[in-house]
Design a protein around this motif. Sequence first.
Motif, PDB file in Angstrom:
ATOM      1  N   ARG A 149     -24.705  40.184 -43.629  1.00  0.00           N
ATOM      2  CA  ARG A 149     -26.058  39.669 -43.876  1.00  0.00           C
ATOM      3  C   ARG A 149     -26.810  39.496 -42.566  1.00  0.00           C
ATOM      4  NH1 ARG A 149     -26.574  37.682 -48.969  1.00  0.00           N
ATOM      5  NH2 ARG A 149     -27.961  35.997 -48.424  1.00  0.00           N
ATOM      6  N   TRP A 150     -28.085  39.146 -42.681  1.00  0.00           N
ATOM      7  CA  TRP A 150     -28.942  38.849 -41.534  1.00  0.00           C
ATOM      8  C   TRP A 150     -29.241  37.360 -41.555  1.00  0.00           C
ATOM      9  CZ3 TRP A 150     -29.557  42.479 -37.987  1.00  0.00           C
ATOM     10  CH2 TRP A 150     -29.351  43.799 -38.362  1.00  0.00           C
ATOM     11  N   GLY A 151     -28.907  36.676 -40.467  1.00  0.00           N
ATOM     12  CA  GLY A 151     -29.142  35.243 -40.374  1.00  0.00           C
ATOM     13  C   GLY A 151     -30.363  34.934 -39.530  1.00  0.00           C
ATOM     14  N   VAL A 152     -31.076  33.899 -39.922  1.00  0.00           N
ATOM     15  CA  VAL A 152     -32.237  33.409 -39.172  1.00  0.00           C
ATOM     16  C   VAL A 152     -31.835  32.073 -38.560  1.00  0.00           C
ATOM     17  CG1 VAL A 152     -34.661  32.720 -39.272  1.00  0.00           C
ATOM     18  CG2 VAL A 152     -33.821  34.539 -40.780  1.00  0.00           C
ATOM     19  N   THR A 153     -31.963  31.980 -37.264  1.00  0.00           N
ATOM     20  CA  THR A 153     -31.595  30.758 -36.561  1.00  0.00           C
ATOM     21  C   THR A 153     -32.660  30.424 -35.533  1.00  0.00           C
ATOM     22  OG1 THR A 153     -29.809  29.656 -35.366  1.00  0.00           O
ATOM     23  CG2 THR A 153     -30.232  31.938 -34.779  1.00  0.00           C
TER      24      THR A 153
ATOM     25  N   ASP B 148     -26.597  25.958 -33.746  1.00  0.00           N
ATOM     26  CA  ASP B 148     -25.419  26.721 -34.149  1.00  0.00           C
ATOM     27  C   ASP B 148     -25.416  27.055 -35.639  1.00  0.00           C
ATOM     28  OD1 ASP B 148     -24.382  26.699 -31.576  1.00  0.00           O
ATOM     29  OD2 ASP B 148     -23.324  24.813 -31.902  1.00  0.00           O
ATOM     30  N   TRP B 149     -26.462  26.703 -36.353  1.00  0.00           N
ATOM     31  CA  TRP B 149     -26.496  26.933 -37.791  1.00  0.00           C
ATOM     32  C   TRP B 149     -27.677  27.813 -38.159  1.00  0.00           C
ATOM     33  CZ3 TRP B 149     -30.982  24.686 -39.624  1.00  0.00           C
ATOM     34  CH2 TRP B 149     -31.548  23.709 -38.809  1.00  0.00           C
ATOM     35  N   PHE B 150     -27.583  28.423 -39.327  1.00  0.00           N
ATOM     36  CA  PHE B 150     -28.629  29.324 -39.803  1.00  0.00           C
ATOM     37  C   PHE B 150     -29.622  28.587 -40.689  1.00  0.00           C
ATOM     38  CE2 PHE B 150     -25.143  32.239 -38.884  1.00  0.00           C
ATOM     39  CZ  PHE B 150     -25.812  33.147 -38.080  1.00  0.00           C
ATOM     40  N   LEU B 151     -30.906  28.896 -40.508  1.00  0.00           N
ATOM     41  CA  LEU B 151     -31.945  28.351 -41.379  1.00  0.00           C
ATOM     42  C   LEU B 151     -31.875  29.023 -42.744  1.00  0.00           C
ATOM     43  CD1 LEU B 151     -34.900  28.509 -38.818  1.00  0.00           C
ATOM     44  CD2 LEU B 151     -33.520  26.505 -39.412  1.00  0.00           C
ATOM     45  N   ALA B 152     -31.536  30.325 -42.740  1.00  0.00           N
ATOM     46  CA  ALA B 152     -31.440  31.112 -43.978  1.00  0.00           C
ATOM     47  C   ALA B 152     -30.675  32.393 -43.674  1.00  0.00           C
ATOM     48  CB  ALA B 152     -32.829  31.442 -44.509  1.00  0.00           C
ATOM     49  N   GLU B 153     -30.160  33.029 -44.732  1.00  0.00           N
ATOM     50  CA  GLU B 153     -29.498  34.326 -44.610  1.00  0.00           C
ATOM     51  C   GLU B 153     -30.057  35.269 -45.661  1.00  0.00           C
ATOM     52  OE1 GLU B 153     -25.255  34.223 -44.670  1.00  0.00           O
ATOM     53  OE2 GLU B 153     -25.141  32.736 -43.082  1.00  0.00           O
TER      54      GLU B 153
END
Length: 80
Positions: A14-18, A23-28
């Motif tokens: 997937r593609w993660g938005v950070t 260290d965490w993703f806002l959304a994937e």
Amino acid sequence: MDMPCVRVRRTGERWGVTQKGTDWFLAEFTVWQDAIDYARGVAVTAENAIVEGEDFQGRVALRQMFSRDAKGIVRVSSLG
């Protein structure tokens, strides 16, 4: 002034938005373009922000600066 940077990068399948510095993703997302659109939306809500999108190899393929002027108009500039 240090501008927040919203970044799209590959995370497994997937593609993660950070946001840089977290260290965490806002959304994937499954699709890169959907992740970029989401990152741009996050940048528009900020006063000023940079959006960076990585390709499959982890290289920055897209870099844009979002800024809002005194009238509330959002300006987008592509960065080299």
